[in-house]
Design an enzyme around this catalytic site. Structure first.
Site, PDB file in Angstrom:
ATOM      1  CE  LYS A  45      -3.850   2.247   0.747  1.00  0.00           C
ATOM      2  NZ  LYS A  45      -4.647   2.437  -0.456  1.00  0.00           N
ATOM      3  N   GLY A  72      -8.178   7.202  -1.458  1.00  0.00           N
ATOM      4  CA  GLY A  72      -7.512   8.418  -0.976  1.00  0.00           C
ATOM      5  C   GLY A  72      -6.218   8.123  -0.255  1.00  0.00           C
ATOM      6  CG  ASN A  99       3.087   2.810  -4.214  1.00  0.00           C
ATOM      7  OD1 ASN A  99       2.670   3.835  -3.701  1.00  0.00           O
ATOM      8  ND2 ASN A  99       2.975   2.569  -5.512  1.00  0.00           N
ATOM      9  CB  CYS A 130      -2.657   8.565  -6.311  1.00  0.00           C
ATOM     10  SG  CYS A 130      -4.282   8.157  -5.646  1.00  0.00           S
ATOM     11  N   GLY A 244      -6.044  -4.499 -15.428  1.00  0.00           N
ATOM     12  CA  GLY A 244      -7.111  -5.437 -15.767  1.00  0.00           C
ATOM     13  C   GLY A 244      -6.706  -6.851 -16.090  1.00  0.00           C
TER      14      GLY A 244
END
Lengths: 303, 262
Positions: A45, A72, A99, A130, A244
């Site tokens: 995360k 967020g 990350n 992001c 995907g």
């Protein structure tokens, strides 16, 4: 048996399937469901200097063949990550890619410096993409000069392999990729989510409290494959493709387009066994087509 | 009790009323699941729907689990047609489940809003089998008598049942939480358990706070992972460490109502 290992700078992956940031938590949440070692690596995360509360809910909504999220970047912050999560991550067999993100260049630099001193981190992935936070994030990733500037400063702050994660919400992703390469990144990962929106006509309100969110899942795959192909023609550094992937066939599209490895995010929610399935499928494909090493497939697109 | 990913088999699928489905599944790895826990199941193999769907357990049997599902869209419509023997891809058990009342607890009041009844049925059965000394009162709220009739067959007869409907066609007309104003509900002092829409849970939490009684609520949320990784299902809460977003899937789905409705 075909060799599906990959080398990205000093990062060695025994297979090219990586758990994508934000979908695998801090590496422990899937214990019992995802066997340690089935992923070639995992990306944590996104970590910020201070704990971040994230956005109000609803934060996710399903869309046709995809999902929209506006988490967020909620996370426990650098200190708690290092003291509470790293000991468990160090005990994993899976290489750990951390990350991280900031809202200023100084925060990116401080994070890179401090993470470089932490034992057990195999590589860093800088999130300059992001779409769900107001400052930083995507604004660094959509401007070529800002992307290069931030990469250069992070590069100077760490000797760990540096992966820079790119946003598809840029006018020309190949230009951004080139400038990030020139600024010293070891590798690129793409694509982050595409900004999207869903409205409930009955209430005339957005279904996400944040109004917009990031679209992921099979719905974005053709766009991701196209962008990976474009970027791979523009840079020489390794590219990690994502967007995907649900099967080995999907992963192979990214490899053939030029990616040396792939990340899986949304697909993991659907099938926690996806990593083993995709890695085995890639091996079977290589056997069936007479390939011995992964680099024989990478960028092998025939046009 | 570890979470496991496996294939369950449909034993029976039965429609109750027009839009409620009762599914009985054989799932040997779920026999230790607790009331209030849930499973994430795949509705199909394709990408529509893409994500797994969370469902609370309405019973844990000697061979598997039972689910009570409201038909809301394409996915649940498909579930209503699952034949016996159909293979269902399931992750579970997930979540914390209800904290059982201490032995000797004299009374429990279970407040259900519509299909929120499902986990409370599981809890009522557990209480019947493990806390025989505990008098269990089930308060069921539904929009119409028809909705009510689809749910009533699943409530163990060991419960004292009171009903409220919006149209007054069964029980009293009004909100299920209006039934809490009946002084008899608070004697002897119960533990409250609730599952249903947020305004209903808020009213229940308010009542429990006024009476100084413990109250546990089971929340519903859209989920992607179900295991605490994606942070998609969070709700604001007041935790012992201060205000925070808590995960309905991994920190809940059952919470002390004071955390969610301070």
């Amino acid at each position: 048996m075909p060799d599906i290992s990959v080398q990205i700078a000093s990062l060695h992956l025994k297979n090219p399937v990586i758990a994508a940031s934000g979908t695998f938590g801090y590496g422990q949440e899937y214990a019992g469901l995802v066997e340690d070692g089935v992923f070639g690596a995992l990306v944590t995360k996104g970590i910020s200097l201070l704990p971040a509360p994230g956005n109000p809910g609803p934060r996710i909504v399903e869309t046709p063949s995809g999902m929209l999220n506006a988490i967020g970047l909620q996370n426990i912050g650098l200190e708690a990550f290092v003291s509470e999560k790293m000991p468990l991550l160090r005990a994993c067999m899976t290489p750990v890619i951390v990350n991280f993100y900031g809202t200023t260049a100084e925060q990116y630099v401080e994070l890179a410096e401090r993470l470089s001193d932490v034992e057990g981190i195999a590589a860093l992935e800088a999130n300059i993409s992001c779409p769900n936070i107001k400052q930083g994030g995507v604004s660094f990733g959509t401007d070529e000069r800002m992307a290069a500037g931030i990469t250069e400063r992070i590069r100077a702050a760490t000797r760990l392999p540096l992966i820079v994660k790119l946003t598809p919400n840029a006018a020309d992703i190949a230009r951004i990729a080139r400038s990030v390469e020139q600024a010293g990144a070891d590798a690129l990962s793409l694509i982050n989510t595409l900004t999207g929106m869903v409205i409930d006509p009955e209430t005339r309100r957005p279904l996400l409290a944040n109004i917009t969110g990031g679209l992921s899942g099979p719905a974005i795959r053709p766009i991701a494959v196209r962008m990976v192909w474009q970027v791979c023609r523009a840079v020489r550094i390794p590219v990690i493709g994502l967007g995907g992937i649900m099967s080995a066939g999907d992963a192979l599209q990214f490899l053939i387009a030029g990616a040396c490895a792939v990340q899986i995010g949304t697909g993991l929610f659907v099938d926690p066994a996806i990593a083993g399935r995709v890695a085995a499928g890639i091996r079977q494909y290589m056997e069936a087509h007479g390939f011995e090493r992964l680099d024989q497939i990478v960028g092998s697109l025939i046009v | 009790m570890t979470t496991h990913h496996g294939i369950a088999r449909i034993v029976t699928t039965a429609l109750s009323g027009t839009d409620t489905v009762h599914l009985v599944l054989e799932a040997p790895w779920l026999l230790q699941a607790r009331p209030g826990q849930f499973v994430m199941l795949r509705v199909g193999d394709g990408t529509a729907p893409l994500l797994r769907r969370p469902f609370s357990l309405c019973a844990v049997t000697h061979s598997g689990i039972e689910l009570l599902v409201k038909i809301r869209g394409n996915g649940t419509e498909r579930m209503a047609r699952w034949p016996a023997g159909h293979a269902v891809d399931i992750i579970g058990p997930l979540g914390n489940g209800f904290q059982p009342p201490p032995a000797g607890t004299a009374s429990a009041v279970l407040v259900a809003g519509g299909i929120g009844l499902a986990p409370l049925v599981c809890l009522a059965r557990w209480l019947r089998d493990n806390r025989p000394e505990c008098a269990v009162r089930m308060l069921l709220g539904a929009r119409t008598g028809t909705d009510c009739d689809a749910l009533i067959p699943f409530i163990p007869p060991s419960c004292a049942l009171q009903i409220a409907t919006d149209d007054g066609s069964r029980g009293t007309r009004g909100l299920v939480t209006d039934l809490l104003e009946d002084a008899a509900v608070l004697r002897p002092a119960p533990v409250f358990y609730g599952c249903g829409p947020m305004p209903m849970l808020q009213a229940l939490a308010n009542c429990a706070r006024r009476a100084g009684l413990p109250c546990f609520v089971s929340l519903e949320a859209h989920m992607a992972c179900g295991v605490g990784a994606c942070l998609g299902c969070t709700v604001p809460a007041i935790t012992p460490r201060g205000p925070a977003q808590v995960r309905v899937c991994a920190d809940g789905p059952v919470f002390d109502s004071r955390l969610i409705f301070p």
